[in-house]
Design an enzyme around this catalytic site. Structure first.
Site, PDB file in Angstrom:
ATOM      1  N   GLY A   3       0.794  -1.220   0.000  1.00 44.66           N
ATOM      2  CA  GLY A   3       0.000   0.000   0.000  1.00 44.66           C
ATOM      3  C   GLY A   3       0.825   1.267   0.000  1.00 44.66           C
ATOM      4  CE  LYS A  11       6.943   0.606   5.619  1.00 46.60           C
ATOM      5  NZ  LYS A  11       7.234  -0.286   6.755  1.00 46.60           N
ATOM      6  CG  ASP A  57      -0.900   9.255   3.075  1.00 40.19           C
ATOM      7  OD1 ASP A  57      -0.275   8.197   3.262  1.00 40.19           O
ATOM      8  OD2 ASP A  57      -0.869  10.211   3.871  1.00 40.19           O
ATOM      9  N   GLY A  58      -0.383   6.269   1.028  1.00 42.09           N
ATOM     10  CA  GLY A  58       0.804   5.635   0.462  1.00 42.09           C
ATOM     11  C   GLY A  58       2.112   6.271   0.881  1.00 42.09           C
ATOM     12  NE  ARG A  77       5.497  -8.463   1.629  1.00 47.26           N
ATOM     13  CZ  ARG A  77       5.709  -7.547   2.562  1.00 47.26           C
ATOM     14  NH1 ARG A  77       5.140  -7.683   3.736  1.00 47.26           N
ATOM     15  NH2 ARG A  77       6.446  -6.495   2.314  1.00 47.26           N
ATOM     16  CG  ASP A 114       0.152  -8.696   6.238  1.00 55.35           C
ATOM     17  OD1 ASP A 114      -0.467  -9.253   7.161  1.00 55.35           O
ATOM     18  OD2 ASP A 114       0.424  -7.483   6.233  1.00 55.35           O
ATOM     19  CG  ASN A 115       3.678  -7.602   8.655  1.00 53.38           C
ATOM     20  OD1 ASN A 115       3.617  -7.102   7.537  1.00 53.38           O
ATOM     21  ND2 ASN A 115       3.109  -7.049   9.703  1.00 53.38           N
TER      22      ASN A 115
END
Length: 657
Positions: free
Chosen positions: A219, A240, A252-253, A317, A409-410
């Site tokens: 994201g 990132k 907002d990314g 992942r 997802d981590n």
């Protein structure tokens, strides 16, 4: 058994909700239906490892004391692992991240030094895997694709370089002079494209706090592509905080300087501690402000924006596979495609395994309970992912690191520490410690629960492979069994070295951790000071605690007696080992760091950086490059946290951080 009872009988610990199953039950807990399940069924019990941070349960006949010699069954497991290692089954990204990097250009006058324009981009992820036909960043469900091509879009205004990692630049064989280029901050904020890169955002899903969350994805992270160095090592570069992607949902990314400094520093600190991790090449400010509500309490504020360039052999992942299995039908084929990709590029030793040697293991008494890892590469892969994960978690426990957000997802398939959010190193030893305010109600991701969460996540990963018919139930169960065995083996070895003992002594270490929890002893400083104890049983009782007095603060006579009792037994074991004091001290100091990235050190660097002074970020980075050395003059970085360090926003952060 409730593991926390080994640390303290205090009500605050006993109130924690603890799972009821032992590992021996967990290994055979699953009789899964063929349909992929988004979350455990109502009959699923969260598996609990009999070892967490102290000892084994004695509740089943299959368990053995940690200080007992290995049984025949254990030897058969070890011989299997040895055979796999002979076929390079454990030659992996750990080697790239933690071993090869130390020789990349160090003291080598012939080292390759590249300009940014000369980097060798490969972009295999985009070339070999199915992609999203759309390239817009409108939030949406992305189907039948592993990624979406998207360019960095964060607004920048006079971006500045905050810090960079010399050792990571050597992995990429990048000339250090490149960091002084006027356009460097523009290139690594995404404002200017890097020649040869092919940016994309990855699609993945995951379980968050035990519940299936559906599509998640990158994201606010955009991968620039893969760089191959002269050793053919593959390194993905990822920005990132570089702007919106289709996976940003309502966000907002972007990223703020506060969280970016934490990720940059911890990536490098963990590597230097010898813990497998993603790395960080550089950190730049964007020159723009970003609005964040740090505590989700309706009080947002503007903070400086920043972008960190993360580096890893792969950012795949568990959730990268889960998302496609959850969609079933034709997307199940993508699970196989993505597994083949990972094995081909990151586990080539599995692809090339010879079937001439028998690598089979009997998982039970049934006639057809044989797992042959040479007959199914996906089973061998699942086993290695499980073992890497177990080894990683054991290292976390040994150094007192709490990740804070162990959602699937981590979880890296390479067994790397990935996605630094509300992490924290233990100060006062508290098994229930969590650095994540979002985790406070149930403390699912607290320090003591990490080994069990690792097993739970492996269960979700193997369930995904089973849904795609890549492995069967026996192979999935065997992968989980190997997780438990590897964790226990590695954890015992780590704790044995931390105490300078020749063998693991269950009762001694269990009692030590209980004492530390009762008196809230500083984890890092205690083990560092422990090496000063002499193996001399004739030391007067009133002097026994002198080497530890800096960490045994404000304890009454009753607690002093408890510690004296433990030290006496410890000295007896040291004396019996015959290891000279100086030799033992050197070996203990080599595994017990003096310097860890305490949250208050991060905050001090953040406070200065937000005022435009990046010097403290660079100083902390330099100290953390040599965590096991004394570093005269740097002692202030090993001090106990000041009182202000325990305020929210320093010792604890939310997932958004």
């Amino acid at each position: 058994m409730q593991i926390l009872s080994h640390f303290s009988s205090k009500a605050s610990l006993s109130l924690l909700p603890l799972p009821r199953l032992s590992l021996s039950t967990a290994l055979y807990f699953r009789r899964r239906p063929s349909k992929f399940q988004f979350c455990p069924s109502k009959h699923f019990q969260f598996p609990r490892l009999p070892l967490l941070v102290c000892n084994l349960s004695s509740g089943t006949s299959q368990q053995v004391p940690m200080d007992s010699p290995p049984s025949e069954a254990t030897l058969s497991v070890d011989s299997l692992t040895h055979d796999l290692q002979n076929q390079k089954l454990t030659s992996d990204g750990h080697d790239q991240m933690n071993n090869k990097s130390e020789n990349n250009g160090v003291n080598n006058t012939h080292a390759v030094r590249l300009k940014l324009e000369d980097l060798n981009w490969d972009n295999s992820f985009v070339r070999e895997l199915p992609g999203d036909p759309r390239t817009d960043t409108i939030p949406r469900e992305v189907l039948h694709a592993c990624y979406t091509k998207v360019s960095p879009s964060a607004e920048v205004e006079n971006p500045q370089l905050v810090a960079w990692s010399e050792s990571v630049s050597k992995l990429l064989e990048l000339d250090p002079e490149e960091f002084g280029r006027p356009d460097f901050p523009l290139l690594f904020s995404g404002a200017s494209p890097l020649v040869g890169s092919l940016p994309y955002a990855q699609c993945y899903g995951g379980h968050q706090f035990g519940m299936w969350a559906g599509q998640l994805g990158d994201g606010r992270a955009i991968t620039l592509g893969e760089v191959l160095n002269s050793k053919s090592e593959r390194w993905e570069l990822q920005l990132k905080g570089a702007g919106k992607t289709p996976y940003s949902r309502f966000a907002d990314g972007l990223a703020v300087l506060r969280s970016s400094i934490r990720e940059f520093l911890c990536s490098e600190a963990m590597h230097n501690l010898g813990i497998p991790t993603t790395r960080a090449l550089c950190l730049v400010t964007t020159g723009k402000l970003v609005t964040r509500d740090m505590f989700y309490d309706g009080n947002p504020k503007e903070e400086p924006g920043a972008i960190v360039c993360r580096v890893s052999p792969s950012f795949l992942r568990f959730g990268s596979y889960q998302i496609h299995a959850s969609r079933e039908k034709e997307d199940l084929a993508i699970v196989r495609t993505l597994a083949d990709y990972a094995i081909r590029h990151h586990f080539p030793h599995i692809e090339n395994m010879s079937r001439s040697e028998s690598l089979s293991f009997n998982t039970g008494n049934e006639e057809h309970s044989i797992v042959d890892l040479t007959s199914n590469k996906y089973a061998a892969w699942a086993v290695e992912v499980a073992e890497r994960t177990a080894s990683l978690v054991a290292k976390w426990q040994g150094v007192g690191f709490t990740h804070g957000v162990l959602n699937t997802d981590n979880m890296s398939i390479l067994g790397l520490t990935i996605d630094y959010g509300p992490f924290g190193f233990l100060d006062a030893f508290d098994p229930s410690y969590t650095p994540n305010t979002t985790d406070l109600p149930g403390r699912r991701y607290c320090f003591a629960n990490q080994p069990d969460i690792g097993l739970w996540n492996i269960a979700q990963f193997t369930r995904t492979l089973s849904a795609a018919q890549l492995i069967d139930d026996k192979e999935a169960n065997y992968a989980m069994e190997r997780y438990g065995t590897r964790f226990m083996d590695d954890y015992q070895a780590i704790m044995t070295k931390k105490l300078g003992l020749p063998k693991y002594i269950k009762q001694l270490i269990s009692k030590l951790l209980n004492n530390m929890a009762v008196d809230k002893v500083d984890y890092t400083n205690f083990f560092r000071l422990l090496s000063n104890i002499k193996a001399d049983p004739s030391i007067p009782e009133e002097e026994l605690l002198n080497p530890l007095k800096a960490v045994l603060l404000d304890i009454g006579q009753e607690r002093k007696e408890a510690w004296i009792s433990w030290v006496k037994i410890y000295i007896e074991e040291l004396a019996a080992s015959g290891i000279p004091d100086e030799e033992r001290k050197a070996s203990m100091n080599a595994v017990n760091p003096k310097y860890i990235l305490r949250n208050y050190l991060c905050q001090s660097a953040i406070d200065a950086a937000e005022q435009g002074d990046f010097g403290e970020v660079q100083r902390v980075l330099k100290v953390m490059e040599r965590p096991y050395d004394e570093q005269p003059g740097m002692e202030k970085y090993a001090r106990l946290p000041p009182a202000w360090a325990y305020r929210p926003g320093v010792c604890m952060l939310s997932c958004s951080s």
